[in-house]
Design an enzyme around this catalytic site. Structure first.
Site, PDB file in Angstrom:
ATOM      1  N   MET A  27       0.836  -1.204   0.000  1.00 12.08           N
ATOM      2  CA  MET A  27       0.000   0.000   0.000  1.00 12.08           C
ATOM      3  C   MET A  27       0.874   1.259   0.000  1.00 12.08           C
ATOM      4  SD  MET A  27      -3.363  -0.985   2.181  1.00 12.08           S
ATOM      5  CE  MET A  27      -2.698  -0.749   3.817  1.00 12.08           C
ATOM      6  N   GLY A  33      10.943  -2.521   5.809  1.00 12.92           N
ATOM      7  CA  GLY A  33      10.157  -3.758   5.755  1.00 12.92           C
ATOM      8  C   GLY A  33       9.726  -4.066   4.324  1.00 12.92           C
ATOM      9  N   HIS A  34       9.159  -3.066   3.667  1.00 13.27           N
ATOM     10  CA  HIS A  34       8.768  -3.239   2.261  1.00 13.27           C
ATOM     11  C   HIS A  34       9.995  -3.565   1.405  1.00 13.27           C
ATOM     12  CE1 HIS A  34       5.569  -0.264   3.604  1.00 13.27           C
ATOM     13  NE2 HIS A  34       4.822  -1.217   3.078  1.00 13.27           N
ATOM     14  N   GLN A  58     -10.441  -2.900   2.294  1.00 15.18           N
ATOM     15  CA  GLN A  58      -9.938  -3.552   3.508  1.00 15.18           C
ATOM     16  C   GLN A  58      -9.931  -2.622   4.717  1.00 15.18           C
ATOM     17  OE1 GLN A  58      -6.037  -4.404   1.592  1.00 15.18           O
ATOM     18  NE2 GLN A  58      -5.143  -3.844   3.555  1.00 15.18           N
ATOM     19  N   GLN A 145       5.956 -11.185   7.670  1.00 15.79           N
ATOM     20  CA  GLN A 145       5.493 -11.816   8.914  1.00 15.79           C
ATOM     21  C   GLN A 145       4.894 -10.783   9.874  1.00 15.79           C
ATOM     22  OE1 GLN A 145       5.099 -14.882   9.779  1.00 15.79           O
ATOM     23  NE2 GLN A 145       4.660 -14.557  11.954  1.00 15.79           N
ATOM     24  N   ASP A 147       2.519  -8.864   9.393  1.00 11.19           N
ATOM     25  CA  ASP A 147       1.061  -9.066   9.338  1.00 11.19           C
ATOM     26  C   ASP A 147       0.797 -10.571   9.368  1.00 11.19           C
ATOM     27  OD1 ASP A 147      -0.067  -6.205   8.748  1.00 11.19           O
ATOM     28  OD2 ASP A 147       1.692  -6.433   7.481  1.00 11.19           O
ATOM     29  N   GLN A 150      -2.556 -12.028   8.225  1.00  2.53           N
ATOM     30  CA  GLN A 150      -2.682 -11.851   6.773  1.00  2.53           C
ATOM     31  C   GLN A 150      -1.912 -12.945   6.031  1.00  2.53           C
ATOM     32  OE1 GLN A 150      -2.549  -7.972   4.543  1.00  2.53           O
ATOM     33  NE2 GLN A 150      -0.406  -8.522   4.317  1.00  2.53           N
ATOM     34  N   ARG A 184       2.367   3.284   9.416  1.00  5.41           N
ATOM     35  CA  ARG A 184       1.574   4.060  10.376  1.00  5.41           C
ATOM     36  C   ARG A 184       2.436   4.692  11.480  1.00  5.41           C
ATOM     37  NH1 ARG A 184      -2.481  -0.297   9.191  1.00  5.41           N
ATOM     38  NH2 ARG A 184      -4.321   0.749   8.341  1.00  5.41           N
TER      39      ARG A 184
END
Ligand code: AMP
Length: 278
Positions: A27, A33-34, A58, A145, A147, A150, A184
């Site tokens: 997103m 992390g991405h 979502q 991991q 999420d 998910q 976030r």
């Protein structure tokens, strides 16, 4: 690096792309992390596609869709740096044109944890991820991991619906002090940023208790909750110790266990998890 915005163009170019193709669904508003997922995909694929789509379905009506952070120019520069081949960034109307009314419903594993606190969230996730798989036709798709639920939901969907790709789950990337990286985190002011460390402290406590021989899940949950409650800016949404495959809550931790939580820090909801293993 090519930017593609329509399903038709993605399908057309797909025929010429070298295999294996790695897809990283995101997103946007990238952090390490991405990028760890993009690097892993780059190392294992002839073609790397990163999708960038803030999926409205979502997010619940009271959630942060409208305020979800974004910085497209920065994101594109970072993807270019990582030698991404294609960025797929459809407008919402391309993914959900007029008349759209289907969805992917994954059962049991969506019932607890995030699924319970965020009704409809995983229907939104499973549906958009299934669409991305159909549009991009990846050999492998990469998820974090971070999420954890998910990851379980996507693996379940792929197995149950015989989707023809491999799912790779990569470890959670953390800040040096332990806070899990998240788009976030930008919403945290300096006091909240300090308070947010309570998630990592609670997970570390769980690991420590387990290492010392504690096997009663309720005792570990209780100690974690007490620690979080000592932080005035934190408010617990849930603290869970569950089977990492079924996500059923455990009584006794004598098998690998997923310790996960959602905690509000001010107006920002953060999630994190670790796996307890002997
Ligand atoms: P998002 O853009 O938040 O939907 O995340 C896109 C992908 O990056 C998802 O598979 C996430 O699980 C993964 N991800 C997000 N944060 C982290 C992190 N700190 N470490 C590893 N993967 C992450």
């Amino acid at each position: 690096m090519k930017i593609i915005e329509t399903v038709a163009e993605m399908r057309k170019i797909r025929k010429q792309l070298a295999e294996p193709l790695g897809l990283v669904p995101t997103m946007g508003y990238f952090h390490e992390g991405h990028l760890s997922l993009v690097r892993r995909a780059r190392a294992e694929s002839a073609t790397v596609v990163v999708s960038l789509f803030v999926n409205p379905t979502q997010f619940g009506p009271q959630e942060d869709f409208e305020s979800y952070p974004s910085d497209l120019q920065r994101d594109l520069a970072m993807l270019e740096e990582e030698k991404t081949d294609i960025v797929y960034m459809p407008p919402a109307a391309e993914m959900y044109p007029a008349g759209f009314c289907s969805g992917v419903e994954v059962g049991r594993v969506t019932e607890g944890l995030e699924g319970e606190k965020r009704p409809g969230h995983f229907r939104g996730v499973a549906t958009v991820v299934a669409k991305l798989f159909n549009i991009v036709e990846p050999t492998r798709a990469y998820f974090g991991q971070k999420d954890a639920q998910q990851a379980v939901v996507i693996e379940r969907m792929v197995a149950d619906l015989n989707m023809n790709l491999e799912i790779v789950i990569a470890p959670t990337v953390r800040e040096p002090d332990g806070l899990a990286m998240s788009s976030r985190n930008i919403h945290l002011n300096s006091e909240e940023r300090r308070a947010a460390l309570v998630l990592w402290r609670a997970l570390s406590l769980a690991q420590q208790l387990f290492s010392q021989g504690e096997r009663q899940a309720e005792s570990i949950r209780h100690r974690m909750s007490a620690l979080i409650q000592e932080e005035p800016l934190a408010s617990i949404d849930y603290v869970s110790i569950a089977d990492p495959n079924t996500l059923q809550e455990l009584d006794s931790v004598d098998q690998p266990a997923l310790v996960s939580m959602a905690v509000w820090i001010g107006k920002t909801r953060l999630i994190d998890n670790i796996l307890l293993e002997r």
